[in-house]
Design a protein around this motif. Structure first.
Motif, PDB file in Angstrom:
ATOM      1  N   THR A  93       0.839  -1.206   0.000  1.00 40.70           N
ATOM      2  CA  THR A  93       0.000   0.000   0.000  1.00 40.70           C
ATOM      3  C   THR A  93       0.872   1.254   0.000  1.00 40.70           C
ATOM      4  OG1 THR A  93      -1.615  -1.179   1.293  1.00 40.70           O
ATOM      5  CG2 THR A  93      -1.879   1.197   1.217  1.00 40.70           C
ATOM      6  N   VAL A  94       1.902   1.258   0.847  1.00 42.88           N
ATOM      7  CA  VAL A  94       2.803   2.413   0.931  1.00 42.88           C
ATOM      8  C   VAL A  94       3.455   2.664  -0.432  1.00 42.88           C
ATOM      9  CG1 VAL A  94       4.957   3.260   1.963  1.00 42.88           C
ATOM     10  CG2 VAL A  94       3.254   2.137   3.392  1.00 42.88           C
ATOM     11  N   CYS A  95       3.952   1.591  -1.064  1.00 44.36           N
ATOM     12  CA  CYS A  95       4.640   1.726  -2.363  1.00 44.36           C
ATOM     13  C   CYS A  95       3.679   2.244  -3.429  1.00 44.36           C
ATOM     14  CB  CYS A  95       5.210   0.378  -2.803  1.00 44.36           C
ATOM     15  SG  CYS A  95       6.517  -0.221  -1.740  1.00 44.36           S
ATOM     16  N   GLU A 247      14.538   5.426   9.011  1.00 44.02           N
ATOM     17  CA  GLU A 247      14.754   4.152   9.709  1.00 44.02           C
ATOM     18  C   GLU A 247      13.487   3.290   9.640  1.00 44.02           C
ATOM     19  OE1 GLU A 247      15.510   7.091  11.226  1.00 44.02           O
ATOM     20  OE2 GLU A 247      17.681   6.976  10.951  1.00 44.02           O
ATOM     21  N   ASP A 248      12.330   3.956   9.683  1.00 46.30           N
ATOM     22  CA  ASP A 248      11.067   3.247   9.567  1.00 46.30           C
ATOM     23  C   ASP A 248      10.978   2.660   8.146  1.00 46.30           C
ATOM     24  OD1 ASP A 248       8.464   2.480   9.281  1.00 46.30           O
ATOM     25  OD2 ASP A 248       7.568   4.338  10.053  1.00 46.30           O
ATOM     26  N   ALA A 249      10.753   1.336   8.062  1.00 45.44           N
ATOM     27  CA  ALA A 249      10.732   0.673   6.751  1.00 45.44           C
ATOM     28  C   ALA A 249       9.702   1.300   5.817  1.00 45.44           C
ATOM     29  CB  ALA A 249      10.426  -0.813   6.931  1.00 45.44           C
ATOM     30  N   ARG A 250       8.565   1.755   6.368  1.00 43.97           N
ATOM     31  CA  ARG A 250       7.517   2.347   5.523  1.00 43.97           C
ATOM     32  C   ARG A 250       8.023   3.630   4.867  1.00 43.97           C
ATOM     33  NH1 ARG A 250       2.998   4.258   7.600  1.00 43.97           N
ATOM     34  NH2 ARG A 250       4.242   4.980   9.350  1.00 43.97           N
ATOM     35  N   LYS A 251       8.743   4.447   5.648  1.00 48.63           N
ATOM     36  CA  LYS A 251       9.249   5.714   5.108  1.00 48.63           C
ATOM     37  C   LYS A 251      10.306   5.448   4.028  1.00 48.63           C
ATOM     38  CE  LYS A 251       8.103   8.536   9.050  1.00 48.63           C
ATOM     39  NZ  LYS A 251       8.526   9.220  10.252  1.00 48.63           N
ATOM     40  N   PHE A 252      11.140   4.441   4.273  1.00 48.86           N
ATOM     41  CA  PHE A 252      12.160   4.091   3.284  1.00 48.86           C
ATOM     42  C   PHE A 252      11.489   3.636   1.985  1.00 48.86           C
ATOM     43  CE2 PHE A 252      15.244   1.347   1.197  1.00 48.86           C
ATOM     44  CZ  PHE A 252      16.383   2.131   1.241  1.00 48.86           C
ATOM     45  N   LEU A 253      10.460   2.782   2.126  1.00 49.99           N
ATOM     46  CA  LEU A 253       9.757   2.286   0.934  1.00 49.99           C
ATOM     47  C   LEU A 253       9.061   3.429   0.192  1.00 49.99           C
ATOM     48  CD1 LEU A 253       8.195  -1.063   2.218  1.00 49.99           C
ATOM     49  CD2 LEU A 253      10.045  -0.787   0.573  1.00 49.99           C
ATOM     50  N   ALA A 254       8.473   4.374   0.960  1.00 47.04           N
ATOM     51  CA  ALA A 254       7.797   5.523   0.335  1.00 47.04           C
ATOM     52  C   ALA A 254       8.803   6.348  -0.474  1.00 47.04           C
ATOM     53  CB  ALA A 254       7.147   6.393   1.403  1.00 47.04           C
TER      54      ALA A 254
END
Lengths: 389, 111
Positions: A93-95, A247-254
Motif C-alpha cells: 500500500t505504501v509503495c 529508519e522506519d521501513a515504511r518511510k524508506f519504501l515511500a
C-alpha cells in the motif's frame, strides 16, 4: 485513438509480467519489442505503458519473493522485513500510494522541469565525475564503521571492475545479465537458506505519516535524471537518509517508490531538453520514434494511465498474498532462477552467462557481509566516472 | 546444517575475481566471424573478419565477403599495403556512428 489504447493495454500486460519476474527489466521488454514489426506510434505507447506497469508491479516480488533467512543474512531488505512481520500488504500500500502521488506531482511539474533541466545540467556537466566520486564516497562512508567501509569499498570496486570488463567486451545488452545477477539471482540464492514461511498477512491499512518522504522522493527523482549512474532508487534513498529520517521501513519504501516514479516521469523531460534518456526503455523508444516536446502530454498521460490501472490491480493482487503460503516458494524461486538463466543465455549468449554468474557472486556479498546492496552500483558508477574524466 | 556465511563470502569473492578475469580475457581475444556477423554484432565486440578490400583510401576501406563493412584503418602500417580486391584479415572492434556499424581495426593481415 484505438491504436494508443491498444498499445497501452498490451504494454500494461507486458509491464506486469516484467514487474512480477525478478530480474526482468522494462529495458529488456523494450529491446525485445523493438525487434517486432509494429508501427513506431504503437511501439512508443506500448513502451511507456510497460515502464509504468513495471514501476508499480516490481514492488510485489521485492516484498513477497526471495526473502532470505535473517539468521544467515546480515541485512534484510525493508520490504522483506515487513512481509516477515505480516505487514507485506501494508508495504505494498505504501509503495503503490507513493508511486501514484509522486507520478502525479512529477507530471504537473514537467513543464517547469523542461526549462530547469538544461540550465542545471549545463552547470553540473563539467563536474559530473566529481559529483559521482563524492556520491560514491558518501555511500561508502554511510556504513559508519571503518571495517564495514573497507568491505563496502572492496565490493564497490569489485563491481566497478565487473562493469569495466563487461563494457570492454561485446556482450549483447550487458546490463541485463549484470543486474539480473547482482540483484535477482543472488537474492533468490540467499532465499534458499530460509526455512521460514511467510506469515499470515494483516490488512493493508497504514498511516499517512510518510508523505514528506514522497515529496522528497519527487525532488530526488528529478536530480537523479541529471546524473548518469545514480538511478537506483535505493541508492538515492541512502543520500536522502542524511537529511530525512528513514529508519522506519515504511518511510524508506515511500522514498524509494516515489524516486522510481518521479525518475521515470522526469526522464521524458531530460530526453527532450538535453537529449539524455536516463531510462533505457525511453532510449530505445527514442531511437525508433524520436520524441519531441509536443509528444509529452500524450506519452506522460499514457504513463499515468498505466500507473493508475496497475496500482488498482496490484492492490487487488496483494489481497491474495496469503496464497503464497500454499505454494512452495522455494520451487517458485527455483523456477525463476532457471528462467533467468535461459533468458540471459538467449539475450546475451555464453559471455552473458559468465557476466551473470560473476554478478551473482558479487551480489551475494553485501547481504552476507552486512553492508548495503547499493554498493554494487559501482558496476555503473566506476565506468561512468572514468568516462567523464 | 549450519551455513557458514564467511566461507560463502570467500567463495563468492573468488568466483567474482575469476569471472572478471575471464571476461577481460575474452574481451581481448578476437572471435572469428563473417562480415555479416560483424554487422549485427553488439558494439565493442572484438572480432576477426576476413574478406577482400574495396574503396581503399588513406584512413578507411570496405571489407567485403558477401556483404561489406566500413573499416577504419587507424594509420596501421599494414593498411598502406592494401589495394582494391586484395584479400585481408582484420582484427578489431565493432563500433557505431549514428546507427551505422563500422569496424575499428587493431590489426590488419594482408593475404
Amino acid at each position: 485513438m484505438m491504436l494508443p489504447l491498444a498499445a497501452v493495454a498490451i504494454g500494461i500486460l507486458l509491464g506486469i509480467f516484467s514487474g512480477l519476474m525478478p530480474g526482468m527489466h522494462s529495458n529488456t521488454i523494450a529491446s525485445v519489442l523493438s525487434t517486432l514489426p509494429v508501427s513506431p506510434e504503437f511501439f512508443a505507447f506500448a513502451i511507456v505503458a510497460v515502464l509504468g506497469a513495471h514501476i508499480v508491479f516490481q514492488f510485489f516480488p521485492s516484498v513477497f519473493l526471495s526473502i532470505p533467512d535473517d539468521t544467515v543474512v546480515a541485512s534484510v531488505l525493508p520490504g522483506h522485513r515487513m512481509a516477515l512481520a505480516g505487514r507485506g500488504r501494508e508495504a505494498i500500500t505504501v509503495c503503490v500510494f507513493s508511486v501514484v502521488i509522486a507520478a502525479a506531482i512529477s507530471a504537473v511539474c514537467t513543464p517547469l522541469s523542461l526549462a530547469a533541466i538544461p540550465e542545471i545540467y549545463a552547470l553540473i556537466k563539467p563536474h559530473v565525475w566529481a559529483m559521482l566520486a563524492f556520491a560514491s564516497i558518501y555511500l561508502l562512508a554511510s556504513e559508519r564503521k571503518a571495517g564495514k567501509i573497507a568491505i563496502a569499498a572492496f565490493v564497490f570496486l569489485l563491481s566497478g571492475a565487473l562493469g569495466i570488463a563487461t563494457m570492454q567486451g561485446g556482450v549483447a545488452d550487458p546490463l541485463f545479465p549484470a543486474f539480473s545477477g547482482l540483484f535477482a539471482a543472488s537474492g533468490i540464492m540467499l532465499s534458499f537458506t530460509s526455512t521460514r514461511r511467510i506469515p499470515e498477512q494483516c490488512n493493508e491499512k497504514t498511516e499517512l505519516d510518510f508523505l514528506p518522504c514522497v515529496f522528497a522522493g519527487v525532488l530526488l527523482g528529478f536530480f537523479s535524471d541529471l546524473l548518469p549512474g545514480i538511478a537506483a532508487p535505493a541508492q538515492i534513498a541512502i543520500f536522502a537518509s542524511a537529511f530525512l529520517a528513514t529508519e522506519d521501513a515504511r518511510k524508506f519504501l515511500a522514498l524509494v517508490s516515489s524516486i522510481a516514479a518521479s525518475h521515470a516521469v522526469f526522464a521524458f523531460a531530460s530526453l527532450v531538453s538535453i537529449g539524455k534518456a536516463r531510462e533505457g526503455a525511453l532510449a530505445v523508444m527514442n531511437e525508433i520514434r524520436p520524441v519531441n516536446s509536443g509528444d509529452l502530454p500524450m506519452l506522460i498521460g499514457a504513463l499515468l494511465l498505466s500507473i493508475g490501472v496497475c496500482a488498482f490491480l496490484l492492490m487487488k493482487l496483494s489481497r491474495h498474498a496469503d496464497a503464497l503460503q500454499k505454494i512452495g516458494i522455494a520451487n517458485l524461486n527455483l523456477g525463476i532462477l532457471a528462467y533467468l538463466v535461459c533468458v540471459v543465455a538467449i539475450i546475451s549468449g555464453a559471455e552473458g552467462l559468465l557476466v551473470f554468474a560473476t554478478a551473482t557472486a558479487i551480489g551475494l556479498l553485501p547481504p552476507l557481509l552486512g553492508i548495503r546492496r547499493t554498493h554494487v552500483m559501482g558496476l555503473v558508477i566506476v565506468p561512468s566516472i572514468l568516462l567523464a574524466l | 546444517m549450519r551455513i557458514d556465511e564467511r566461507k560463502i563470502a570467500i567463495a563468492a569473492t573468488c568466483v567474482a575475481a575469476v569471472g572478471i578475469l575471464l571476461i577481460l580475457f575474452l574481451a581481448e581475444t578476437p572471435k572469428k566471424a563473417s562480415v555479416a556477423e560483424a554487422v549485427v554484432a553488439p558494439q565493442n565486440s572484438f572480432l576477426e573478419i576476413s574478406g577482400t578490400a574495396a574503396d581503399v583510401s588513406s584512413d578507411r576501406f570496405q571489407l567485403c565477403d558477401r556483404v561489406c563493412i566500413s573499416v577504419r584503418s587507424n594509420d596501421l602500417p599494414s593498411s598502406r599495403l592494401l589495394y582494391e580486391l586484395c584479400p585481408a584479415t582484420v582484427a578489431g572492434r565493432v563500433q557505431s556512428f549514428k546507427g551505422s556499424k563500422y569496424f575499428e581495426a587493431e590489426r590488419i593481415r594482408i593475404g
